[in-house]
Design a protein around this motif. Structure first.
Motif, PDB file in Angstrom:
ATOM      1  N   VAL A   1      43.065  32.327  42.914  1.00  0.00           N
ATOM      2  CA  VAL A   1      42.703  33.544  42.196  1.00  0.00           C
ATOM      3  C   VAL A   1      43.042  34.781  43.024  1.00  0.00           C
ATOM      4  O   VAL A   1      43.623  35.746  42.518  1.00  0.00           O
ATOM      5  N   MET A   2      42.702  34.749  44.311  1.00  0.00           N
ATOM      6  CA  MET A   2      42.965  35.920  45.149  1.00  0.00           C
ATOM      7  C   MET A   2      44.454  36.128  45.371  1.00  0.00           C
ATOM      8  O   MET A   2      44.923  37.265  45.457  1.00  0.00           O
ATOM      9  N   GLN A   3      45.213  35.048  45.442  1.00  0.00           N
ATOM     10  CA  GLN A   3      46.656  35.201  45.611  1.00  0.00           C
ATOM     11  C   GLN A   3      47.319  35.740  44.339  1.00  0.00           C
ATOM     12  O   GLN A   3      48.240  36.545  44.400  1.00  0.00           O
TER      13      GLN A   3
ATOM     14  N   GLY B   1      44.613  39.116  43.127  1.00  0.00           N
ATOM     15  CA  GLY B   1      44.055  40.016  44.135  1.00  0.00           C
ATOM     16  C   GLY B   1      44.606  41.427  44.101  1.00  0.00           C
ATOM     17  O   GLY B   1      43.915  42.378  44.484  1.00  0.00           O
ATOM     18  N   ASP B   2      45.845  41.595  43.617  1.00  0.00           N
ATOM     19  CA  ASP B   2      46.456  42.936  43.572  1.00  0.00           C
ATOM     20  C   ASP B   2      46.068  43.723  42.325  1.00  0.00           C
ATOM     21  O   ASP B   2      46.451  44.881  42.181  1.00  0.00           O
TER      22      ASP B   2
ATOM     23  N   LEU C   1      40.214  42.145  38.304  1.00  0.00           N
ATOM     24  CA  LEU C   1      40.492  40.846  37.683  1.00  0.00           C
ATOM     25  C   LEU C   1      39.940  39.688  38.508  1.00  0.00           C
ATOM     26  O   LEU C   1      39.397  38.725  37.964  1.00  0.00           O
ATOM     27  N   ALA C   2      40.089  39.765  39.820  1.00  0.00           N
ATOM     28  CA  ALA C   2      39.499  38.722  40.672  1.00  0.00           C
ATOM     29  C   ALA C   2      37.981  38.719  40.522  1.00  0.00           C
ATOM     30  O   ALA C   2      37.340  37.663  40.470  1.00  0.00           O
ATOM     31  N   GLY C   3      37.421  39.913  40.445  1.00  0.00           N
ATOM     32  CA  GLY C   3      35.976  40.022  40.240  1.00  0.00           C
ATOM     33  C   GLY C   3      35.550  39.407  38.924  1.00  0.00           C
ATOM     34  O   GLY C   3      34.485  38.800  38.820  1.00  0.00           O
ATOM     35  N   CYS C   4      36.406  39.531  37.894  1.00  0.00           N
ATOM     36  CA  CYS C   4      36.111  38.952  36.588  1.00  0.00           C
ATOM     37  C   CYS C   4      36.086  37.427  36.673  1.00  0.00           C
ATOM     38  O   CYS C   4      35.215  36.777  36.088  1.00  0.00           O
ATOM     39  N   PHE C   5      37.038  36.852  37.412  1.00  0.00           N
ATOM     40  CA  PHE C   5      37.068  35.392  37.534  1.00  0.00           C
ATOM     41  C   PHE C   5      35.845  34.883  38.290  1.00  0.00           C
ATOM     42  O   PHE C   5      35.202  33.915  37.876  1.00  0.00           O
ATOM     43  N   ILE C   6      35.538  35.506  39.421  1.00  0.00           N
ATOM     44  CA  ILE C   6      34.370  35.065  40.184  1.00  0.00           C
ATOM     45  C   ILE C   6      33.099  35.263  39.361  1.00  0.00           C
ATOM     46  O   ILE C   6      32.174  34.436  39.408  1.00  0.00           O
TER      47      ILE C   6
END
Length: 594
Positions: free
Chosen positions: A342-344, A347-348, A352-357
């Motif tokens: 997810v971060m790879q 992450g940019d 969006l990464a926050g949404c997945f977590i």
């Protein structure tokens, strides 16, 4: 860049990610406050009126049996999948291949069993605690056995639910899991204790949407990053991860078509058909027809979420096929592979990464809140009410229910220290559930379809079923810990890594490189644990019935048997009941016409 630099660079959780994450937690809390306030106002208006005693407990635990189909179905999906399913399923496909995908067939078979065998009985009896059925069909010994096994199983499983999102959050932020877990638990305890089943169901609806959105985001973005769907499938096919069904009937093979379909079917029947936390949702619906609709919406939702998680497992390998993060040490735990991806990939993109977590947290919060609410129902209905000489007041009932949620939530937080020392979360969760729910499924199966078996034979069978499955798991886990039992993983490589890492202890995983010790008779697949407990319980109970004598089936209330079975064992009794019903209706019509 060395591995430490790569690891640090991937922890790019910015303020938009934290904002999304905090908003999700705040929304869950707000829903709890809303339904808690709504129920408070409702009961305040009812003061002074003549209302049925226990109405507050009925509202808190089953929503007054007036819940809606779609939110209940989505709540069932969110509770079943949890963070364990989101992360664990993807990790399973990455490590062991697609054989696990056939478990979806077992999910469909489970839906059929619920539709025809279980739900008609539950709705006809209007149960609050599922284990009340056991006292009606057998006696209080069986009821206490079932209730105790459920409570112990759920208490053991809840720390895993807390640990999974904390592990994900730690992977992307670097925050220690022992800081995150108390926060997760405190929020869940708050909205569950305040809002009851309504808060649980409606937070589950929101959490389900977040989960699906998060999984689709990762799937779409990662597929484009790899080079398209064809590339993803080709890379996995070449590695042997995409494989046809394994038809070998050897039960010690970790995953085959038999273990996933038959074992998965029985496992899902156990965790969905005779589990308080799931059945509590079905009986919160007003009619049997609504409950049956919810089952099939639930099955469809499971297909979507598990299917996306399985595909993300293929994406994991497509991206890391030539630089395995586990081998290089970029991640320390197998279940941190998905957060790394997810971060790879995301992450940019701020937020969006926050949404997945947040999606992973949503799944686990849902399962945790469900567990807390269902244990509260069991403790109140099975351990407190039957042993009181006088009925509980509404105030005392509310205090007991909310105190139970708080105490169990605190206990689960402390048990995270134990869970983090154990293995991959998916196998861990199925193992624990299989040991306990197998004998319970055996008891309920006897109750639904074998009216000639009495309580004594049933509790003997359940005792043997629990003992057998416990011993098998104990000796198997001892062999795993000592290295006498090894589950070969699919091959990986580190030949094209773009960062430096310590290769002094490098182990390239391959079927050819691992010497698999000789399997013992008890080294059965973890997917068979529920089947073993169920089968032993039923077989031993039937043997005891042959030895001690069968029960007169005419003494069993037909309402306690599955409708499909009633006509075979109680034809005369059912015909008489139908005759009396017709006569009563005729008498009513004659009296009305006079």
């Amino acid at each position: 860049m060395d591995i430490a630099g790569v690891s640090e660079s991937l922890k790019r959780f910015g303020w938009p990610d934290y904002l999304v994450f905090i908003l999700m937690l705040a929304l869950c809390s707000a829903i709890g406050v809303f339904f808690g306030w709504q129920d408070h106002v409702k009961h305040k208006k009812m003061r002074g009126r003549k209302v049925r005693r226990g109405s507050e407990a009925l509202e808190y635990l089953v929503g007054g049996r007036k819940m809606k189909v779609f939110p209940v179905a989505m709540s069932l999906v969110a509770s079943l999948i949890s963070g364990i399913g989101l992360l664990g399923t993807s990790t399973e496909i990455y490590l062991y291949g697609t054989q696990y995908c056939f478990i979806l067939i077992g999910v469909v078979l489970m839906g059929l069993v619920l539709h025809f065998f279980y739900l008609p009985v539950y709705h006809e009896l209007k149960l609050t605690s599922l284990y009340e059925y056991l006292s009606r069909r057998f006696d209080n010994r069986i009821r206490l056995f079932g209730s105790l096994v459920f409570v112990l199983s759920t208490v053991v499983k809840m720390p895993i639910m807390i640990y999974v999102p904390a592990l994900s959050f730690s992977a992307v932020t670097g925050v220690n899991i022992h800081i995150t877990t108390p926060v997760v638990c405190a929020i869940t305890v708050f909205y569950t204790s305040v809002g009851g089943i309504k808060a649980v169901v409606w937070t589950d609806v929101i959490q389900s949407v977040v989960m699906i959105f998060a999984l689709i985001m990762v799937a779409v973005k990662a597929t484009f990053a790899v080079g398209g769907l064809g590339t993803v499938l080709q890379i996995n096919y070449d590695s042997g991860r995409i494989e046809p069904p394994i038809w070998d009937i050897n039960p010690t093979i970790r995953s085959t078509i038999w273990t996933t379909v038959i074992g998965g079917w029985v496992f899902h029947c156990a965790i969905n058909g005779i589990c308080q936390s799931m059945v509590q949702r079905y009986v919160s619906l007003p009619t049997l027809r609504d409950a049956r609709k919810a089952v099939w919406i639930f099955v469809a939702g499971v297909f979507v979420l598990l299917g996306l998680s399985m595909y993300n497992g293929l994406l994991l390998y497509a991206i890391y096929h030539d630089c395995d993060p586990l081998t290089t040490g970029l991640v320390k735990k197998k279940d941190q592979l998905v957060p790394l991806l997810v971060m790879q990939i995301l992450g940019d993109y701020p937020g969006l990464a926050g949404c997945f977590i947040a999606g992973v947290f949503s799944a686990s919060l849902s399962s945790l809140s469900t567990g807390l609410n269902s244990i509260t129902a069991v403790i109140l209905e099975d351990f407190i009410k039957p042993y009181r000489k006088s009925a509980l007041s509404e105030k005392a009932t509310a205090i007991i229910m909310k105190s139970t949620v708080i105490v169990l939530g605190t206990l689960s937080t402390g048990m995270v220290f134990i869970v983090e020392k154990l293995g991959p979360v998916l196998q861990l969760a199925i193992t624990f559930a299989g040991v306990t729910y197998g004998p319970l499924l055996g008891i309920f199966t006897i109750g639904f379809v074998m009216p000639y078996i009495d309580s004594t034979e049933t509790i003997i069978g359940a005792g043997f079923g629990l003992l057998c499955s416990t011993l098998i798991v104990y000796f198997t886990q001892m062999d795993v810990a000592s290295g006498r039992l090894v589950f070969p993983e699919k091959p990986t490589s580190v030949e094209n890594c773009t960062y430096a890492f310590d290769n002094s202890t490098l182990l390239t995983k391959s079927f050819d490189d691992i010497e698999t010790p000789e399997a013992k008779f008890y080294h059965v697949s973890y997917l068979y644990y529920s089947l073993i407990g169920t089968t032993v319980t039923i077989v031993v109970a039937n043997l005891c019935a042959l030895i001690f004598g069968k029960r007169d089936v005419e003494n069993v209330d037909p309402a306690l048997l599955s409708p499909i079975v009633r006509k075979f064992f109680m034809k005369e009794k059912m015909e008489m009941k139908e005759y009396l019903k017709v006569e009563t209706n005729d008498m009513i019509k004659r009296s009305e016409s006079m």
